[in-house]
Design an enzyme around this catalytic site. Structure first.
Site, short mmCIF file in Angstrom:
data_model
loop_
_atom_site.label_atom_id
_atom_site.label_comp_id
_atom_site.label_asym_id
_atom_site.label_seq_id
_atom_site.Cartn_x
_atom_site.Cartn_y
_atom_site.Cartn_z
N SER A 139 4.04 4.65 -4.64
CA SER A 139 4.98 3.56 -4.41
C SER A 139 4.20 2.29 -4.14
O SER A 139 3.05 2.35 -3.67
CB SER A 139 5.87 3.88 -3.19
N TYR A 152 6.73 5.45 6.15
CA TYR A 152 6.76 5.64 4.70
C TYR A 152 5.52 5.04 4.04
O TYR A 152 4.89 5.66 3.17
CB TYR A 152 8.03 5.04 4.11
#
Length: 254
Positions: A139, A152
């Protein structure tokens, strides 16, 4: 049925984790369209069985955090694997560090980092045998932290470290290591899961963004990376929608 039981054994074999929805499902469909036999792995048996039937693939129920299920997945894949797409992952919560429930962090690390490493370890002999390729779906969250993203961002940065370390460790094996880093992708479940089913909060993530990425956009990039000649390695590919100039800078209308 194991992948090696499939009658069309002349086709290359791909394994996609987290294939029950979103980017994983789109990737499985795209790779199948490109001529791969695809092993669809995820926790939800009904979803992956339907997907496998649609694309003439193989469904294997697997929670990547369960050691026994990962072992069974590797057995189902068999002795040769051409492409592993490490897609299984999730984000949970977006609270400041001072307010974060660390159980969410534990789950994110367990799935994004440890689960990815476990699957990769389990099928690595099959990848070496086939001089295959590992594609990590990380990501743009791995690029830098943002408010509320410590858990995250940290998990995705750790997953990136796994990809980078393995590229160095396997340099003499002919196994290629690629990392694809999506930015803002609108799927049915990612933001909804992140915000514990809060539809209003999930919708706000994409509010005013005319065209966020789709799962199919990312699947297209996976297929492109997987299709490069064997001597070409795509170390890292970042994909964002036009509206997202950076992780923190998004053009919103209205």
């Amino acid at each position: 049925m194991s992948a090696t039981d499939h009658p069309a054994t002349d086709r290359p074999l791909a394994l996609v984790t987290g294939a029950s929805s979103g980017i994983g499902a789109a990737t499985a469909r795209r790779l199948a369209a490109d001529g791969f036999r695809v092993v669809c792995a995820a926790r939800r048996s009904d979803r992956i069985e339907a997907l496998a039937a649609e694309i003439d693939g193989t469904a294997v129920v697997c929670d990547v955090t369960d050691a026994e299920q990962v072992t069974a997945l590797a057995a189902a894949v068999g002795p040769r694997l051409d492409v592993l797409v490490n897609n299984a992952g999730l984000a949970l919560g977006q609270e400041p560090v001072a307010e974060s429930g660390l159980e969410n962090w534990q789950t994110m690390y367990a799935v994004n980092v440890l689960g990815t490493a476990a699957v990769t370890q389990a099928v690595l002999p099959a990848l070496v045998e086939a001089t295959g390729q590992i594609i990590f779906l990380t990501s743009t969250a791995a690029d830098a932290p943002y408010e509320g993203g410590a858990g995250y961002c940290g998990a995705k940065a750790a997953e990136r470290a796994v990809a980078g370390a393995m590229r160095l460790e396997l340099f003499d094996t002919d196994v290629r290591i690629a990392e694809i880093c999506p930015g803002m992708v609108r799927t049915d479940e990612f933001a909804l899961n992140r915000f514990a089913g809060d539809t209003a909060r999930a919708a706000k993530v994409y509010e005013g963004v005319a065209a966020p990425l789709t799962a199919e956009d990312v699947a297209d990039c996976v297929a492109w990376v997987a299709g490069r000649p064997h001597h070409v390695n795509i170390d890292r590919l970042t994909i964002r929608p036009r509206a997202q100039a950076a992780q923190h800078k998004v053009h919103r209308v209205g």
